[in-house]
Design an enzyme around this catalytic site. Structure first.
Site, PDB file in Angstrom:
ATOM      1  N   ASN A  31      -3.803   5.010   2.293  1.00  0.00           N
ATOM      2  CA  ASN A  31      -2.690   4.089   2.285  1.00  0.00           C
ATOM      3  C   ASN A  31      -2.925   3.262   3.450  1.00  0.00           C
ATOM      4  O   ASN A  31      -2.849   4.069   4.624  1.00  0.00           O
ATOM      5  CB  ASN A  31      -1.522   4.949   1.937  1.00  0.00           C
ATOM      6  CG  ASN A  31      -0.027   4.047   2.361  1.00  0.00           C
ATOM      7  OD1 ASN A  31       0.677   4.471   2.857  1.00  0.00           O
ATOM      8  ND2 ASN A  31      -0.278   2.781   2.034  1.00  0.00           N
ATOM      9  N   GLY A  32      -2.989   2.018   3.634  1.00  0.00           N
ATOM     10  CA  GLY A  32      -2.899   1.407   4.983  1.00  0.00           C
ATOM     11  C   GLY A  32      -3.937   0.157   5.104  1.00  0.00           C
ATOM     12  O   GLY A  32      -4.157  -0.460   3.818  1.00  0.00           O
TER      13      GLY A  32
END
Ligand code: AMP
Length: 488
Positions: free
Chosen positions: A115-116
């Site tokens: 995530n990111g």
């Protein structure tokens, strides 16, 4: 020639979930991903390990579409599982971009979910490709696999650390390798990651709401820069990266995280209410008859605004829950329609009233413009718009989907021009210091900002290598467009 990174940025928002030591690991992961559905709706995947083999299932669509089927879960045995929700809005959605990304490596199987957003993925990819790496996807996450594969470290967690040491960006990464669950939060702690326990089993996931759904206990946040390794011996943690000042994403509080989650030990709902209170102090509307949230994201801050102003809170707009977020529609014309499909004015409470509408943000202005018009059509005498974030004037390069900076209304227009564009009688945003006050800081420290607030300030804590290279044209050439567009 178009490269996979040609877009101004990658458009990804994601949720991650990993569990070690539970016989129903795949089921727990499917439930966790279901709770994290707001973080990504385009595709999802689960990889499991049963002590001998890895098993994987990737699919487009919502978690329930695929992982509610007993035969799918039966095909994912094991005590160790890793899952991912993905959200991407531009380009062709590609099956091979769906995470977790699995690879057979020298040391064994390895799957990663992220995530990111990695801000130097393209530069790294170019170097890797020149050295002979063969990429399968156009996802920035795949560079992690390739860097892990070439690491000469012994332990897989150290291979991952070596890889991440070369990577810039925002990441909460989960990986599974033979009998290990590894979690890493980037040194700035931009994206969230929490640790939970269910019986003796460990869970690592983006938000605490994914623990609640499986009745797991929230143990704690994973610290920025912390590496967590979970295996049959239990859990150990270390901090291998250069220390940075923490810069958690303040937009998680404004919009992205689920309101029932605790992030950085703060209740997201509470933070949103407090932002609404700050907004009411900074931009009151004493002549208003009712305070109306733009559902759902505007609800907690509208409650805060109403409580602070001592004015009635009413559901003056009703949302149809069977329509996805308006951003899911990639074309402007359909997005327009999406707003109408999604909301309807509750005429009996609007007619003849001075209405304050509260929403969390204005991005392109499509939603606000339509909603103001809808509320006027329902008979409101005046419509005042209040926004529980500062103007969104800069694009996010760290994992929140926003259009490119040039497309953001607040980048090209003043507040007065935006007011005119959305045709409201008045428009006000909470100030950046008001936002910081709401989340518990005295004010924003301009020298050492306590959060990542780049979308409001343009102050990007992590270098935007790929974006800047693209601007200068220094490294972007030499990578051919992948030709395989679909997998049967
Ligand atoms: P717009 O119509 O383009 O101005 O979008 C504003 C609406 O989109 C607001 O109601 C927000 O709740 C919502 N929103 C803000 N940021 C995002 C995002 N990154 N993804 C999806 N929706 C968003």
């Amino acid at each position: 020639m178009r490269t996979p990174f040609d877009d101004d940025k990658l458009h990804e928002e994601c949720g991650v979930f990993g569990v070690y030591g539970h016989q129903d690991a795949a089921t727990l992961t499917a439930l966790g991903l279901h709770a994290l559905q707001h973080r990504g709706q385009e595709a999802c995947g689960i990889v499991t390990y049963d002590g001998d083999h890895f098993y994987a299932k990737h699919a487009f669509g919502l978690v329930d579409d695929t992982f509610s089927q007993a035969e799918v879960i039966a095909g994912l045995p094991g005590h160790l599982a890793l899952g991912h929700n993905r959200y991407s809005t531009t380009g062709e959605p590609m099956f091979r971009n769906i995470q977790p990304l699995y690879a057979d490596m020298g040391h064994g199987g390895f799957a990663v979910a992220h995530n990111g957003n990695l801000t130097n993925a393209h530069a790294l990819r170019l170097d890797l490709v020149k050295r002979g790496s063969i990429f399968q996807s156009t996802s920035d996450t795949e560079v992690i696999n390739h860097l892990v594969a070439v690491s000469r470290e012994e332990a897989v967690e150290n291979k991952l650390v070596e890889a991440l040491n070369q990577i810039k960006g925002a990441y909460s990464v989960l990986a599974i390798s033979e009998d290990k669950l590894i979690g890493v939060r980037d040194p700035y702690g931009i994206r969230p990651l929490v640790l939970g326990k269910i019986g003796d089993a460990y869970v690592l996931t983006s938000e605490s709401c994914a623990l609640d759904i499986i009745a797991a206990d929230l143990v704690r946040e994973i610290e920025p820069g912390e590496v967590v390794v979970i295996d049959h011996e239990g859990m150990r943690t270390f901090f291998p990266f250069e220390k940075k000042r923490h810069r958690f994403c303040i937009f998680e509080y404004v919009y992205f995280a689920r309101p029932d989650s605790y992030v950085e030990n703060r209740s997201v709902y509470e933070m949103r209410k407090r932002i609404g209170m700050e907004l009411a102090k900074e931009a009151p509307c004493p002549q208003a008859d009712i305070i109306v949230p733009v559902p759902d994201s505007g609800v907690p801050s509208a409650i805060g605004y109403a409580q602070q102003s001592r004015l009635p809170f009413e559901l003056g707009i009703i949302r149809n829950h069977y329509v996805g977020r308006t951003f899911i529609e990639p074309s402007d014309s359909i997005r327009h329609l999406g707003v109408k499909l999604k909301h309807n004015a509750n005429r009996s409470y609007i007619e003849g009233k001075v209405v304050v509408l509260v929403d969390d943000s204005i991005v392109r202005g499509t939603t606000s413009r339509k909603i103001v018009e809808m509320v006027r059509d329902a008979g409101a005498i005046e419509v005042h718009m209040r926004i529980s974030s500062p103007p969104t004037s800069h694009s996010c390069f760290y994992g929140i989907d926003t259009p490119s900076t040039e497309e953001l209304l607040a980048h090209k227009m003043s507040v007065e021009q935006i007011r005119d564009f959305i045709r409201a009688d008045s428009l006000a945003y909470v100030s950046i210091d008001g936002l910081y006050r709401a989340v518990g800081e005295e004010k924003r420290s301009n020298q050492f900002p306590q959060f990542c607030d780049a979308c409001f300030t343009g102050d990007y804590p992590v270098e935007l290598t790929d974006h800047n290279d693209k601007r200068t044209g220094s490294r972007v050439t030499g990578l051919r467009t992948p030709v395989l567009k679909a997998e049967g």
